[in-house]
Design a protein around this motif. Structure first.
Motif, mmCIF file in Angstrom:
data_model
loop_
_atom_site.group_PDB
_atom_site.id
_atom_site.type_symbol
_atom_site.label_atom_id
_atom_site.label_comp_id
_atom_site.label_asym_id
_atom_site.label_seq_id
_atom_site.Cartn_x
_atom_site.Cartn_y
_atom_site.Cartn_z
ATOM 1 N N LEU A 90 43.402 -15.363 -21.771
ATOM 2 C CA LEU A 90 42.429 -14.690 -20.891
ATOM 3 C C LEU A 90 42.808 -14.788 -19.416
ATOM 4 N N ILE A 91 43.807 -15.602 -19.071
ATOM 5 C CA ILE A 91 44.203 -15.724 -17.670
ATOM 6 C C ILE A 91 44.693 -14.364 -17.173
ATOM 7 N N GLY A 92 44.143 -13.926 -16.029
ATOM 8 C CA GLY A 92 44.485 -12.630 -15.452
ATOM 9 C C GLY A 92 43.597 -11.503 -15.966
ATOM 10 N N ARG A 93 42.748 -11.779 -16.932
ATOM 11 C CA ARG A 93 41.845 -10.752 -17.467
ATOM 12 C C ARG A 93 40.518 -10.778 -16.707
ATOM 13 N N HIS A 94 39.864 -9.639 -16.647
ATOM 14 C CA HIS A 94 38.560 -9.516 -16.010
ATOM 15 C C HIS A 94 37.499 -9.839 -17.052
ATOM 16 N N VAL A 95 36.590 -10.750 -16.716
ATOM 17 C CA VAL A 95 35.534 -11.122 -17.653
ATOM 18 C C VAL A 95 34.166 -10.970 -17.008
ATOM 19 N N THR A 96 33.193 -10.771 -17.859
ATOM 20 C CA THR A 96 31.797 -10.796 -17.459
ATOM 21 C C THR A 96 31.165 -11.914 -18.273
ATOM 22 N N VAL A 105 24.727 -13.036 -13.642
ATOM 23 C CA VAL A 105 25.950 -12.607 -14.308
ATOM 24 C C VAL A 105 27.113 -12.860 -13.362
ATOM 25 N N ILE A 106 28.201 -13.345 -13.900
ATOM 26 C CA ILE A 106 29.416 -13.580 -13.116
ATOM 27 C C ILE A 106 30.465 -12.601 -13.605
ATOM 28 N N LYS A 107 31.104 -11.887 -12.645
ATOM 29 C CA LYS A 107 32.207 -10.987 -12.975
ATOM 30 C C LYS A 107 33.392 -11.393 -12.131
ATOM 31 N N GLY A 108 34.552 -11.397 -12.749
ATOM 32 C CA GLY A 108 35.743 -11.745 -11.997
ATOM 33 C C GLY A 108 36.943 -11.929 -12.897
ATOM 34 N N VAL A 109 38.049 -12.296 -12.277
ATOM 35 C CA VAL A 109 39.310 -12.491 -12.984
ATOM 36 C C VAL A 109 39.478 -13.978 -13.280
ATOM 37 N N VAL A 110 39.915 -14.276 -14.490
ATOM 38 C CA VAL A 110 40.142 -15.668 -14.894
ATOM 39 C C VAL A 110 41.431 -16.144 -14.232
ATOM 40 N N SER A 111 41.331 -17.225 -13.440
ATOM 41 C CA SER A 111 42.516 -17.735 -12.747
ATOM 42 C C SER A 111 43.160 -18.897 -13.495
ATOM 43 N N ASP A 112 42.372 -19.698 -14.192
ATOM 44 C CA ASP A 112 42.939 -20.777 -14.997
ATOM 45 C C ASP A 112 41.928 -21.207 -16.054
ATOM 46 N N VAL A 113 42.432 -22.015 -16.991
ATOM 47 C CA VAL A 113 41.625 -22.484 -18.116
ATOM 48 C C VAL A 113 41.803 -23.989 -18.233
ATOM 49 N N GLU A 117 35.634 -31.833 -22.372
ATOM 50 C CA GLU A 117 34.918 -32.399 -23.513
ATOM 51 C C GLU A 117 35.060 -31.524 -24.758
ATOM 52 N N GLY A 118 36.277 -31.030 -24.974
ATOM 53 C CA GLY A 118 36.570 -30.238 -26.166
ATOM 54 C C GLY A 118 36.158 -28.780 -26.086
ATOM 55 N N THR A 119 35.605 -28.359 -24.957
ATOM 56 C CA THR A 119 35.149 -26.983 -24.790
ATOM 57 C C THR A 119 36.014 -26.272 -23.759
ATOM 58 N N PRO A 120 36.545 -25.076 -24.070
ATOM 59 C CA PRO A 120 37.322 -24.327 -23.085
ATOM 60 C C PRO A 120 36.430 -23.853 -21.930
ATOM 61 N N VAL A 121 36.913 -24.058 -20.718
ATOM 62 C CA VAL A 121 36.176 -23.645 -19.516
ATOM 63 C C VAL A 121 37.099 -22.773 -18.681
ATOM 64 N N LEU A 122 36.609 -21.578 -18.318
ATOM 65 C CA LEU A 122 37.374 -20.621 -17.521
ATOM 66 C C LEU A 122 37.005 -20.772 -16.051
ATOM 67 N N ASN A 123 37.979 -20.589 -15.167
ATOM 68 C CA ASN A 123 37.713 -20.544 -13.737
ATOM 69 C C ASN A 123 37.663 -19.068 -13.361
ATOM 70 N N HIS A 133 29.972 -18.532 -22.806
ATOM 71 C CA HIS A 133 29.128 -17.710 -21.931
ATOM 72 C C HIS A 133 29.738 -16.343 -21.629
ATOM 73 N N VAL A 134 30.983 -16.122 -22.028
ATOM 74 C CA VAL A 134 31.651 -14.841 -21.771
ATOM 75 C C VAL A 134 31.038 -13.773 -22.678
ATOM 76 N N VAL A 135 30.649 -12.632 -22.069
ATOM 77 C CA VAL A 135 30.053 -11.549 -22.853
ATOM 78 C C VAL A 135 30.976 -10.349 -22.985
ATOM 79 N N SER A 136 31.948 -10.210 -22.069
ATOM 80 C CA SER A 136 32.910 -9.121 -22.212
ATOM 81 C C SER A 136 34.222 -9.495 -21.527
ATOM 82 N N ILE A 137 35.301 -8.915 -22.054
ATOM 83 C CA ILE A 137 36.645 -9.161 -21.537
ATOM 84 C C ILE A 137 37.307 -7.807 -21.338
ATOM 85 N N GLY A 138 37.943 -7.626 -20.198
ATOM 86 C CA GLY A 138 38.616 -6.364 -19.938
ATOM 87 C C GLY A 138 39.826 -6.559 -19.054
#
Length: 150
Positions: A90-96, A105-113, A117-123, A133-138
């Motif tokens: 997902l790095i470099g992808r636009h997410v909502t 709602v947060i919209k933006g580009v994922v810069s790092d992951v 605590e065992g859960t993936p977190v996107l910046n 919490h991600v609802v769409s990826i583009g």
């Protein structure tokens, strides 16, 4: 072969009929299995020794236990690596995403992951967003606008 009753050495007032609940850490592991097998061999009736087939069956159970534990560790590692690889894509992808701090709602580009605590977190634009919490990826809209019609 009969097995005598087991008593609780740390708390003699507790018996097997009590409604004590056990956690996964309380289950028998390899070390406990070997201790039980050794005690069984040490305390067996010399006039009626353990049958070879019983002994071989118990050793086979120990071997199966070891293999299942190794397989469980391997599968856990594989799942972690798979989740990390999928999330890293997902790095470099636009997410909502839904704002984890509340309502928006947060919209933006994922810069790092990262894994927290065992859960993936996107910046996403400086905001930490759990993958759940991600609802769409583009595709990043700014990337398509600049590389569009020429």
């Amino acid at each position: 072969m009969s097995v005598p009753g087991v008593t609780n050495q740390t708390n003699p007032g507790t018996d097997a009929a009590s409604s004590t609940t056990f956690s996964p850490a309380d289950r028998l592991g390899k070390q406990e299995f070997l201790m039980l097998l050794t005690a069984q061999l040490r305390n067996q009736d010399p006039l009626r020794p353990m049958e070879d087939t019983e002994f071989i069956a118990q050793l086979a159970q120990l071997n199966s236990l070891e293999q299942m534990q190794q397989m469980n560790e391997t599968l856990s590692t594989l799942v972690e690596m798979s989740v990390l690889a999928q999330t890293a894509s997902l790095i470099g992808r636009h997410v909502t995403a839904l704002d984890p701090s509340g309502g928006g709602v947060i919209k933006g580009v994922v810069s790092d992951v990262t894994i927290h605590e065992g859960t993936p977190v996107l910046n996403v634009g400086g905001t930490a967003v759990p993958l759940a919490h991600v609802v769409s990826i583009g595709i990043d809209p700014s990337a398509t606008a600049s590389g569009g019609a020429a």
